[in-house]
Design an enzyme around this catalytic site. Structure first.
Site, PDB file in Angstrom:
ATOM      1  N   HIS A  20       0.827  -1.213   0.000  1.00  0.00           N
ATOM      2  CA  HIS A  20       0.000   0.000   0.000  1.00  0.00           C
ATOM      3  C   HIS A  20       0.861   1.263   0.000  1.00  0.00           C
ATOM      4  O   HIS A  20       0.532   2.250  -0.638  1.00  0.00           O
ATOM      5  CB  HIS A  20      -0.940   0.006   1.208  1.00  0.00           C
ATOM      6  CG  HIS A  20      -2.021  -1.018   1.113  1.00  0.00           C
ATOM      7  ND1 HIS A  20      -3.349  -0.717   1.117  1.00  0.00           N
ATOM      8  CD2 HIS A  20      -1.961  -2.370   0.981  1.00  0.00           C
ATOM      9  CE1 HIS A  20      -4.075  -1.820   0.992  1.00  0.00           C
ATOM     10  NE2 HIS A  20      -3.240  -2.846   0.931  1.00  0.00           N
ATOM     11  N   ASP A 124      -6.107   5.492   2.999  1.00  0.00           N
ATOM     12  CA  ASP A 124      -6.279   4.090   2.627  1.00  0.00           C
ATOM     13  C   ASP A 124      -7.601   3.546   3.172  1.00  0.00           C
ATOM     14  O   ASP A 124      -8.081   3.965   4.226  1.00  0.00           O
ATOM     15  CB  ASP A 124      -5.113   3.277   3.204  1.00  0.00           C
ATOM     16  CG  ASP A 124      -4.975   1.925   2.546  1.00  0.00           C
ATOM     17  OD1 ASP A 124      -4.115   1.800   1.655  1.00  0.00           O
ATOM     18  OD2 ASP A 124      -5.740   0.994   2.903  1.00  0.00           O
ATOM     19  N   ALA A 354      14.166  -7.205  -5.111  1.00  0.00           N
ATOM     20  CA  ALA A 354      14.403  -7.176  -6.562  1.00  0.00           C
ATOM     21  C   ALA A 354      13.869  -5.864  -7.149  1.00  0.00           C
ATOM     22  O   ALA A 354      12.799  -5.423  -6.743  1.00  0.00           O
ATOM     23  CB  ALA A 354      13.678  -8.346  -7.209  1.00  0.00           C
ATOM     24  N   GLN A 356      11.814  -4.757  -9.195  1.00  0.00           N
ATOM     25  CA  GLN A 356      10.798  -5.457  -9.999  1.00  0.00           C
ATOM     26  C   GLN A 356      10.381  -4.714 -11.266  1.00  0.00           C
ATOM     27  O   GLN A 356      10.258  -5.310 -12.325  1.00  0.00           O
ATOM     28  CB  GLN A 356       9.560  -5.734  -9.121  1.00  0.00           C
ATOM     29  CG  GLN A 356       8.501  -6.525  -9.856  1.00  0.00           C
ATOM     30  CD  GLN A 356       7.488  -7.145  -8.931  1.00  0.00           C
ATOM     31  OE1 GLN A 356       7.845  -7.853  -7.997  1.00  0.00           O
ATOM     32  NE2 GLN A 356       6.222  -6.894  -9.176  1.00  0.00           N
ATOM     33  N   SER A 376       1.835  -5.812  -8.454  1.00  0.00           N
ATOM     34  CA  SER A 376       2.611  -6.645  -9.380  1.00  0.00           C
ATOM     35  C   SER A 376       1.833  -6.897 -10.663  1.00  0.00           C
ATOM     36  O   SER A 376       2.392  -6.845 -11.767  1.00  0.00           O
ATOM     37  CB  SER A 376       2.941  -7.996  -8.739  1.00  0.00           C
ATOM     38  OG  SER A 376       3.796  -7.788  -7.643  1.00  0.00           O
ATOM     39  N   GLU A 395      -7.106 -10.771  -1.723  1.00  0.00           N
ATOM     40  CA  GLU A 395      -8.015 -10.689  -2.886  1.00  0.00           C
ATOM     41  C   GLU A 395      -7.345 -11.192  -4.163  1.00  0.00           C
ATOM     42  O   GLU A 395      -7.779 -10.946  -5.270  1.00  0.00           O
ATOM     43  CB  GLU A 395      -8.512  -9.245  -3.022  1.00  0.00           C
ATOM     44  CG  GLU A 395      -7.738  -8.265  -3.860  1.00  0.00           C
ATOM     45  CD  GLU A 395      -6.260  -8.060  -3.571  1.00  0.00           C
ATOM     46  OE1 GLU A 395      -5.637  -8.768  -2.737  1.00  0.00           O
ATOM     47  OE2 GLU A 395      -5.691  -7.173  -4.230  1.00  0.00           O
ATOM     48  N   GLN A 396      -6.245 -11.941  -4.019  1.00  0.00           N
ATOM     49  CA  GLN A 396      -5.433 -12.306  -5.185  1.00  0.00           C
ATOM     50  C   GLN A 396      -6.144 -13.255  -6.158  1.00  0.00           C
ATOM     51  O   GLN A 396      -5.900 -13.213  -7.359  1.00  0.00           O
ATOM     52  CB  GLN A 396      -4.098 -12.874  -4.699  1.00  0.00           C
ATOM     53  CG  GLN A 396      -3.273 -11.795  -4.002  1.00  0.00           C
ATOM     54  CD  GLN A 396      -2.265 -12.333  -2.998  1.00  0.00           C
ATOM     55  OE1 GLN A 396      -1.989 -13.526  -2.974  1.00  0.00           O
ATOM     56  NE2 GLN A 396      -1.725 -11.471  -2.156  1.00  0.00           N
TER      57      GLN A 396
HETATM   58  O1  LIG Z   1      11.499  -7.967  -4.393  1.00  0.00           O
HETATM   59  C1  LIG Z   1      10.530  -7.222  -4.547  1.00  0.00           C
HETATM   60  C2  LIG Z   1       9.228  -7.528  -4.077  1.00  0.00           C
HETATM   61  C3  LIG Z   1       8.208  -6.636  -4.311  1.00  0.00           C
HETATM   62  N1  LIG Z   1       8.447  -5.459  -4.970  1.00  0.00           N
HETATM   63  C4  LIG Z   1       7.352  -4.475  -5.165  1.00  0.00           C
HETATM   64  O2  LIG Z   1       6.477  -4.538  -4.055  1.00  0.00           O
HETATM   65  C5  LIG Z   1       5.146  -4.345  -4.466  1.00  0.00           C
HETATM   66  C6  LIG Z   1       4.348  -5.541  -4.012  1.00  0.00           C
HETATM   67  O3  LIG Z   1       2.970  -5.276  -4.130  1.00  0.00           O
HETATM   68  P1  LIG Z   1       1.909  -6.391  -4.560  1.00  0.00           P
HETATM   69  O4  LIG Z   1       2.325  -7.034  -5.794  1.00  0.00           O
HETATM   70  O5  LIG Z   1       0.566  -5.729  -4.620  1.00  0.00           O
HETATM   71  O6  LIG Z   1       2.002  -7.492  -3.446  1.00  0.00           O
HETATM   72  P2  LIG Z   1       1.872  -7.480  -1.834  1.00  0.00           P
HETATM   73  O7  LIG Z   1       3.042  -6.859  -1.257  1.00  0.00           O
HETATM   74  O8  LIG Z   1       1.571  -8.876  -1.466  1.00  0.00           O
HETATM   75  O9  LIG Z   1       0.541  -6.555  -1.638  1.00  0.00           O
HETATM   76  C7  LIG Z   1      -0.533  -6.503  -0.722  1.00  0.00           C
HETATM   77  O10 LIG Z   1      -1.266  -5.330  -1.129  1.00  0.00           O
HETATM   78  C8  LIG Z   1      -1.807  -5.366  -2.447  1.00  0.00           C
HETATM   79  C9  LIG Z   1      -2.469  -4.018  -2.738  1.00  0.00           C
HETATM   80  O11 LIG Z   1      -3.607  -3.831  -1.939  1.00  0.00           O
HETATM   81  C10 LIG Z   1      -2.792  -6.523  -2.597  1.00  0.00           C
HETATM   82  O12 LIG Z   1      -3.272  -6.587  -3.931  1.00  0.00           O
HETATM   83  C11 LIG Z   1      -2.098  -7.831  -2.212  1.00  0.00           C
HETATM   84  O13 LIG Z   1      -3.022  -8.904  -2.264  1.00  0.00           O
HETATM   85  C12 LIG Z   1      -1.494  -7.712  -0.814  1.00  0.00           C
HETATM   86  O14 LIG Z   1      -0.807  -8.900  -0.457  1.00  0.00           O
HETATM   87  C13 LIG Z   1       5.156  -4.189  -5.977  1.00  0.00           C
HETATM   88  O15 LIG Z   1       5.123  -2.825  -6.289  1.00  0.00           O
HETATM   89  C14 LIG Z   1       6.506  -4.782  -6.379  1.00  0.00           C
HETATM   90  O16 LIG Z   1       7.040  -4.180  -7.536  1.00  0.00           O
HETATM   91  C15 LIG Z   1       9.703  -5.157  -5.435  1.00  0.00           C
HETATM   92  O17 LIG Z   1       9.910  -4.095  -6.048  1.00  0.00           O
HETATM   93  N2  LIG Z   1      10.708  -6.042  -5.212  1.00  0.00           N
END
Ligand SMILES: O=c1ccn([C@@H]2O[C@H](COP(=O)(O)OP(=O)(O)O[C@H]3O[C@H](CO)[C@@H](O)[C@H](O)[C@H]3O)[C@@H](O)[C@H]2O)c(=O)[nH]1
Length: 487
Positions: A20, A124, A354, A356, A376, A395-396
């Site tokens: 978030h 939020d 990473a 990403q 992601s 909610e995935q």
């Molecule tokens: O090594 C890594 C790991 C993650 N990311 C970033 O971290 C974020 C991860 O966000 P997301 O893909 O949404 O996963 P979660 O961290 O699991 O997010 C939580 O929050 C999201 C937004 O509400 C929900 O959709 C998910 O289900 C919930 O688990 C993204 O921007 C990625 O690019 C990196 O840059 N490098």
């Protein structure tokens, strides 16, 4: 127009977890790039430190953006020192204390709003009480959900119609009533708080969020009009909400440095650098990238199955994992496996953060195995990279349906069960299934069509945020409306 009198001050109040915080920081930065907008992000000191350099760079570029810190009442809620984020929570019990702590932020937020008297608060969805706090000062409150409109529509469909109560078993398919497409799911794929109806701080917060949704000024979403138009319309018309699409917000990161450090505490990781150099030597669309968000840790047994499945598929890969690998127990891969994978030249395992967005943008990356966290998912859509979906919790499973059944830019790996908690680490999918799915996805006939659709969607995403694009215009429309409310 940018006179003093029509200057807007927007306060952003992100939920404290990477999933978030990252998009809310991007959201604030996106708005601060519009003329006449001052953005203030309110968060705790530890969370602020993750983004301070990026914000300082923006300030040097002349943007009016800053961070205001508040104290996190972790101790009062029974949390250990230094736990100021859902990412530091390791059990359901700690999680419930965490939700207790965020409830205590109500009055500290009120004090900040009283001091700043901003033109708008973007808070939020995890802070349902922020609507009441903002209304005390006559400030419109916008909600940021952090997920897709599709997931929000699916959430409301299940909440209103409870189709999972009509089926005879956990694995029987049912249709989500009232949605624009025929979406089928099973009870096991629904978030545990829906399946189990437990009464605790989390479920109470969700109920209050639904009420706050209706009572707020509207919703800003990290999506774009062209992506899920039927669901935007459903959310607006059927559920009666006002929506402004302003994404993909990750595209506000223009410089390599911003992209490298995004979410990583102002650092560029050494492993990240190594990944990018490694990708340089690979052919276009030849590498599969696997990453499961900022929180989830697989069991050691599951990780081993993933690595074995990938090796057997013969495809080149980058596997990003959150497991630290420095503890006893089952979260470690067998000794030497990372080294052996690297030496074979077929893959890399990244334990650090990473980069990403940079990896997904690289032309060598031709597929993404994702848990369907919305950030992601949207980052892959933006980069035009097709997805092999492996939803895990929250909610995935809804986001998976959007990717595989509506947008058709991905295929499912066959995950069946939504986990109760992000750190629950069951054995999930075996090496044979992983090998087969990766092969079909990377080199099968279906892959060509999926890749074509993904690339077209990526172009639409990038157009949306350019000047004159749909998200740019939606943001401008929102700003104009907020300006019209200025005294
Ligand atoms: O090594 C890594 C790991 C993650 N990311 C970033 O971290 C974020 C991860 O966000 P997301 O893909 O949404 O996963 P979660 O961290 O699991 O997010 C939580 O929050 C999201 C937004 O509400 C929900 O959709 C998910 O289900 C919930 O688990 C993204 O921007 C990625 O690019 C990196 O840059 N490098």
């Amino acid at each position: 127009m940018d006179s003093r009198s029509d200057r807007l001050h927007i306060v952003f109040f992100p939920h404290m977890s990477h999933g978030h915080l990252i998009p809310t920081m991007d959201l604030a930065r996106t708005f601060s790039k519009h003329v006449g907008v001052k953005a203030t992000i309110v968060t705790t000191a530890l969370n602020a430190a993750l983004f301070s350099e990026t914000i300082e760079r923006d300030q040097k570029l002349g943007l009016d953006i800053s961070i205001r810190t508040l104290r996190f009442p972790g101790r009062e809620a029974g949390l250990p020192e230094g736990c100021e984020s859902l990412n530091s929570v390791t059990s359901m019990e700690m999680g419930l204390n965490y939700y207790k702590a965020i409830r205590m932020l109500r009055e500290p937020l009120a004090e900040i709003l009283q001091e700043f008297r901003p033109s708008c608060l973007v808070a939020d969805t995890m802070f349902p009480w922020a609507t009441e706090v903002a209304s005390r000062f006559g400030i419109p409150r916008l909600i940021f959900h952090g997920t897709s409109l599709f997931a929000m529509c699916a959430f409301f469909s299940v909440r209103l119609h409870e189709p999972h109560r009509e089926v005879g078993s956990d694995h029987e398919l049912f249709i989500l009533p009232g949605l624009p497409d025929e979406i089928k799911m099973t009870r096991m794929q629904l978030p545990s708080y829906v399946r189990e109806r437990i009464d605790n701080d989390l479920t109470r917060m969700i109920d209050e969020s639904v009420e706050a949704d209706g009572a707020s000024f509207g919703v800003v979403v990290n999506s774009f009009r062209e992506l899920e138009p039927a669901y935007s319309e459903h959310y607006m018309k059927v559920l009666g909400r006002r929506v402004w699409h302003v994404g993909p917000v990750s595209l506000c990161n223009r410089s390599i440095q911003d992209k490298e450090q995004r979410g990583n505490g102002n650092k560029s990781s050494v492993e990240g650098q190594e990944c990018l150099e490694w990708l340089e030597s690979k052919k276009p669309d030849s590498v599969i990238f696997l990453s499961f968000g900022s929180m989830f840790e697989f069991s050691g047994q599951q990780l081993l199955e993933i690595v074995m499945g990938l090796e057997a598929s013969g495809q080149q890969f980058i596997l990003a994992i959150r497991n630290k690998g420095n503890t006893d127990g089952d979260d470690v891969l067998p000794k030497g496996i990372e080294k052996s994978v690297k030496e074979k030249g077929k893959g890399l395992i990244v334990r650090g953060w990473a980069p990403q967005v940079l990896i997904l943008e690289h032309e060598a990356v031709g597929g993404f195995v994702t848990h369907c966290g919305w950030n992601s998912t949207l980052e892959a859509i933006t980069a035009g990279v097709p997805m092999l979906t492996w939803p895990l919790y929250a909610e995935q499973f809804y986001n998976e349906k959007l990717v595989t059944d509506v947008l058709r830019v991905g295929v499912g790996l066959g995950a069946q069960e939504c986990e109760r908690w992000s750190s629950e680490r069951k054995f999930l999918v075996g090496r044979k299934e992983i090998e087969g799915a990766v092969l079909r996805f990377m080199v099968g006939e279906e892959a060509v069509e999926i890749r074509r659709r993904a690339k077209a969607l990526g172009e639409a995403a990038r157009r949306a945020v350019e000047r004159g694009g749909s998200s740019y215009c939606d943001a401008e429309a929102l700003l104009a409306e907020l300006r019209s409310k200025l005294p």
